[in-house]
Design a protein around this motif. Sequence first.
Motif, PDB file in Angstrom:
ATOM      1  N   THR A 160       0.828  -1.198   0.000  1.00  0.00           N
ATOM      2  CA  THR A 160       0.000   0.000   0.000  1.00  0.00           C
ATOM      3  C   THR A 160       0.867   1.254   0.000  1.00  0.00           C
ATOM      4  O   THR A 160       1.946   1.272   0.596  1.00  0.00           O
ATOM      5  N   VAL A 161       0.390   2.279  -0.681  1.00  0.00           N
ATOM      6  CA  VAL A 161       1.066   3.574  -0.687  1.00  0.00           C
ATOM      7  C   VAL A 161       0.056   4.666  -0.362  1.00  0.00           C
ATOM      8  O   VAL A 161      -1.083   4.632  -0.824  1.00  0.00           O
ATOM      9  N   ASP A 162       0.460   5.603   0.472  1.00  0.00           N
ATOM     10  CA  ASP A 162      -0.351   6.772   0.819  1.00  0.00           C
ATOM     11  C   ASP A 162      -1.647   6.396   1.536  1.00  0.00           C
ATOM     12  O   ASP A 162      -2.612   7.141   1.499  1.00  0.00           O
ATOM     13  N   CYS A 163      -1.686   5.239   2.179  1.00  0.00           N
ATOM     14  CA  CYS A 163      -2.871   4.769   2.905  1.00  0.00           C
ATOM     15  C   CYS A 163      -2.599   4.829   4.407  1.00  0.00           C
ATOM     16  O   CYS A 163      -1.851   4.002   4.926  1.00  0.00           O
ATOM     17  N   ILE A 193       3.824   2.025   2.768  1.00  0.00           N
ATOM     18  CA  ILE A 193       4.655   3.215   2.562  1.00  0.00           C
ATOM     19  C   ILE A 193       3.748   4.437   2.625  1.00  0.00           C
ATOM     20  O   ILE A 193       2.835   4.586   1.805  1.00  0.00           O
ATOM     21  N   ASP A 194       3.982   5.326   3.586  1.00  0.00           N
ATOM     22  CA  ASP A 194       3.018   6.406   3.799  1.00  0.00           C
ATOM     23  C   ASP A 194       3.663   7.576   4.540  1.00  0.00           C
ATOM     24  O   ASP A 194       4.608   7.390   5.316  1.00  0.00           O
ATOM     25  N   ALA A 249       1.072  -2.983   8.474  1.00  0.00           N
ATOM     26  CA  ALA A 249       1.615  -4.002   7.578  1.00  0.00           C
ATOM     27  C   ALA A 249       2.718  -4.811   8.256  1.00  0.00           C
ATOM     28  O   ALA A 249       3.151  -4.509   9.374  1.00  0.00           O
ATOM     29  N   VAL A 250       3.181  -5.841   7.549  1.00  0.00           N
ATOM     30  CA  VAL A 250       4.313  -6.622   8.046  1.00  0.00           C
ATOM     31  C   VAL A 250       5.552  -5.730   8.132  1.00  0.00           C
ATOM     32  O   VAL A 250       6.311  -5.774   9.099  1.00  0.00           O
ATOM     33  N   HIS A 251       5.738  -4.906   7.098  1.00  0.00           N
ATOM     34  CA  HIS A 251       6.834  -3.942   7.065  1.00  0.00           C
ATOM     35  C   HIS A 251       6.242  -2.553   6.852  1.00  0.00           C
ATOM     36  O   HIS A 251       5.371  -2.375   5.991  1.00  0.00           O
ATOM     37  N   ASN A 252       6.715  -1.575   7.612  1.00  0.00           N
ATOM     38  CA  ASN A 252       6.144  -0.233   7.550  1.00  0.00           C
ATOM     39  C   ASN A 252       7.224   0.824   7.371  1.00  0.00           C
ATOM     40  O   ASN A 252       8.187   0.869   8.142  1.00  0.00           O
ATOM     41  N   LEU A 253       7.051   1.639   6.337  1.00  0.00           N
ATOM     42  CA  LEU A 253       7.895   2.814   6.127  1.00  0.00           C
ATOM     43  C   LEU A 253       6.971   4.022   6.203  1.00  0.00           C
ATOM     44  O   LEU A 253       6.320   4.399   5.228  1.00  0.00           O
ATOM     45  N   VAL A 254       6.874   4.591   7.393  1.00  0.00           N
ATOM     46  CA  VAL A 254       5.978   5.724   7.645  1.00  0.00           C
ATOM     47  C   VAL A 254       6.823   6.875   8.161  1.00  0.00           C
ATOM     48  O   VAL A 254       7.450   6.766   9.220  1.00  0.00           O
ATOM     49  N   GLU A 255       6.842   7.975   7.405  1.00  0.00           N
ATOM     50  CA  GLU A 255       7.723   9.091   7.745  1.00  0.00           C
ATOM     51  C   GLU A 255       6.974  10.417   7.733  1.00  0.00           C
ATOM     52  O   GLU A 255       5.917  10.558   7.109  1.00  0.00           O
ATOM     53  N   ASN A 256       7.550  11.379   8.386  1.00  0.00           N
ATOM     54  CA  ASN A 256       7.037  12.745   8.395  1.00  0.00           C
ATOM     55  C   ASN A 256       7.589  13.470   7.171  1.00  0.00           C
ATOM     56  O   ASN A 256       8.606  14.161   7.238  1.00  0.00           O
ATOM     57  N   GLU A 257       6.925  13.260   6.040  1.00  0.00           N
ATOM     58  CA  GLU A 257       7.328  13.876   4.778  1.00  0.00           C
ATOM     59  C   GLU A 257       6.170  14.662   4.191  1.00  0.00           C
ATOM     60  O   GLU A 257       5.013  14.449   4.543  1.00  0.00           O
ATOM     61  N   ALA A 258       6.477  15.559   3.273  1.00  0.00           N
ATOM     62  CA  ALA A 258       5.453  16.385   2.642  1.00  0.00           C
ATOM     63  C   ALA A 258       4.498  15.560   1.797  1.00  0.00           C
ATOM     64  O   ALA A 258       3.342  15.938   1.611  1.00  0.00           O
ATOM     65  N   ALA A 259       4.963  14.444   1.269  1.00  0.00           N
ATOM     66  CA  ALA A 259       4.158  13.594   0.397  1.00  0.00           C
ATOM     67  C   ALA A 259       4.756  12.200   0.361  1.00  0.00           C
ATOM     68  O   ALA A 259       5.955  12.022   0.574  1.00  0.00           O
ATOM     69  N   THR A 260       3.921  11.210   0.087  1.00  0.00           N
ATOM     70  CA  THR A 260       4.439   9.855  -0.101  1.00  0.00           C
ATOM     71  C   THR A 260       5.367   9.818  -1.307  1.00  0.00           C
ATOM     72  O   THR A 260       6.375   9.105  -1.309  1.00  0.00           O
ATOM     73  N   CYS A 261       5.057  10.604  -2.326  1.00  0.00           N
ATOM     74  CA  CYS A 261       5.932  10.682  -3.503  1.00  0.00           C
ATOM     75  C   CYS A 261       7.295  11.272  -3.146  1.00  0.00           C
ATOM     76  O   CYS A 261       8.306  10.913  -3.760  1.00  0.00           O
ATOM     77  N   ALA A 262       7.344  12.153  -2.163  1.00  0.00           N
ATOM     78  CA  ALA A 262       8.629  12.693  -1.714  1.00  0.00           C
ATOM     79  C   ALA A 262       9.446  11.591  -1.045  1.00  0.00           C
ATOM     80  O   ALA A 262      10.673  11.516  -1.221  1.00  0.00           O
TER      81      ALA A 262
END
Length: 337
Positions: A94-97, A118-119, A129-142
């Motif tokens: 998943t992205v941006d969810c 990824i969000d 998720a099993v693996h999570n990349l969640v960051e304080n960014e301006a956008a998931t695309c960033a």
Amino acid sequence: MNESKSIFETDTSIKFKKLIFSLRGKKVLVIGHVRQDGDCIGAQVALCRCLNAIGAHAQITYDDPIPRVLKPFVGDTPTLSVGDIPNDAFVPITVDCAEAFRCGKTISQRFPTIFLNIDHHHLSNPGYAVHNLVENEAATCAMLAKYFFEGGFPIDKISAQALLLGIAMDTGRFLYPATTADTFSLAAKLVRLGANPAMIDNLVFNNDSIGRIRLLQRFLSSLQMEFNSNVCIGRLSSRDYKEAGAIREDSEGFVTYTRSIQGVKVGVFLDDSLGFLKASLRTDNPAYKVNDFAKQFGGGGHICAAAFNIQQDIDSFYPTLIEKLAEHFKQHNLPVS
């Protein structure tokens, strides 16, 4: 492509690289949220193309049709409607969810376990998720652009355009508070790779249907000022969409009009055209913490942009909205009267 660690890689980009390379030769579905926006579509397209470039067999899938103004950014990226997903074994990403249910009911039921999340909704994403990349960014695309550049992943012209689309839309064309010097740096790199800012302006921001314009008329005429004009609330019903000859995606971005009025601290958009009420909230001031307000109704988002869904119509919910806003403002010692 060189898989060795770069001295410029962060821990998260290293984790991203390992996870992505573990998917070589596997079937992957890149999933976005319902009512896709530019950041969602941009992230789906860029990640899918990256996966295919390193030897995976990836497609993007969606529960809602891709919005008209965003279709040109998909290019020749492999797509699969949720209704056409075969009974094969797919690895779901998943992205941006911010939450798993935001993928839509059908996808959530089909894929109860997500491999990678990824969000950039770091305040509301629980890491489902099993693996999570969640960051304080301006956008998931960033986030993805950073991972791609730091990890040495290939970025073709369509991917660069998709990433710039997501960054531009989620930063309000580089005007929202989350925009930083790094955001501009990423955008500059993407432009050097062939991304065209004018394409985004022409296709997304200056490409309205007559139905959207008529719907906007109705929305603007509905605006109500509350709390001594510190809060502006607009509304749309299914009747508004029908009589304007508009579709759901035509109201994208309308909430910004509620926030743009002089003196307004919080803008709210209420839409009950789908059989339930969707409330979107915006503020320019992080002190108003609209994400905290949305949480009490099962929603979430960013500190300045949040939303929630509730099984009520606008008229029955409106008094509750005003009551809860008053409590929220008092709790946080916010001046609105």
